[in-house]
Design a protein around this motif. Sequence first.
Motif: not given
Ligand code: FES
Length: 192
Positions: A99-103, A117-124
């Motif tokens: 799970v991406c630590p952004h959202l 690469i996260c498909p939601c907001h592009g974190s890598q």
């Molecule tokens: S949830 Fe992954 S970059 Fe926003």
Amino acid sequence: MTEANASLAEAPEEEKVKINRQEFLNLAWLASLGFLVLEVSGVTVLFAYPRFKEGEFGGIFTFGKVTDLPEKGSGPANIPKVKLWLSHTDEGVIGLYKVCPHLGCLYGWSDQDGKFICPCHGSQYELDGDYIQGPAPRSLDRFALQIVDGETGEILADNSTTDFGPISLNNFPENAIVQIDTGNRTEGANHD
Ligand code: FES
């Protein structure tokens, strides 16, 4: 029948009714007590047993032998059942929470780019979970991981003493097994 005789004949019936009421109250009290004991025992049993079964997310997941891991530096093993990426980096094996630590989106591995690469907001993120770029506040979260002897179950290595970092795979017997505790994870490091 005289009056005196009649009252004597009725007396046992009244007595019988009084005893039955008393018995009923006693039984009701005992039943309430029994339910209370059962309830408390049930809750105790629920807490005594582990909440997560082995092999499920939240419990211990046995990946397999160290020899079954991906080649060093190649793409990670994808184990969606327990929300796990298992990476084999130059420093060793590391378990990453999917799970991406952004959202909270599920990020993926790109063979083409050689990074997560996260498909939601592009974190890598790097293969070892280190943050590269994007809105995520930190590197990827890591699971506790152990290498155990496949025959004896002896713990040969444990990353809980090294901040859940990679375990180097040198010097393990071929039957050594990789186990991941998906109920025990730590947050990745924040970046500036
Ligand atoms: S949830 Fe992954 S970059 Fe926003």
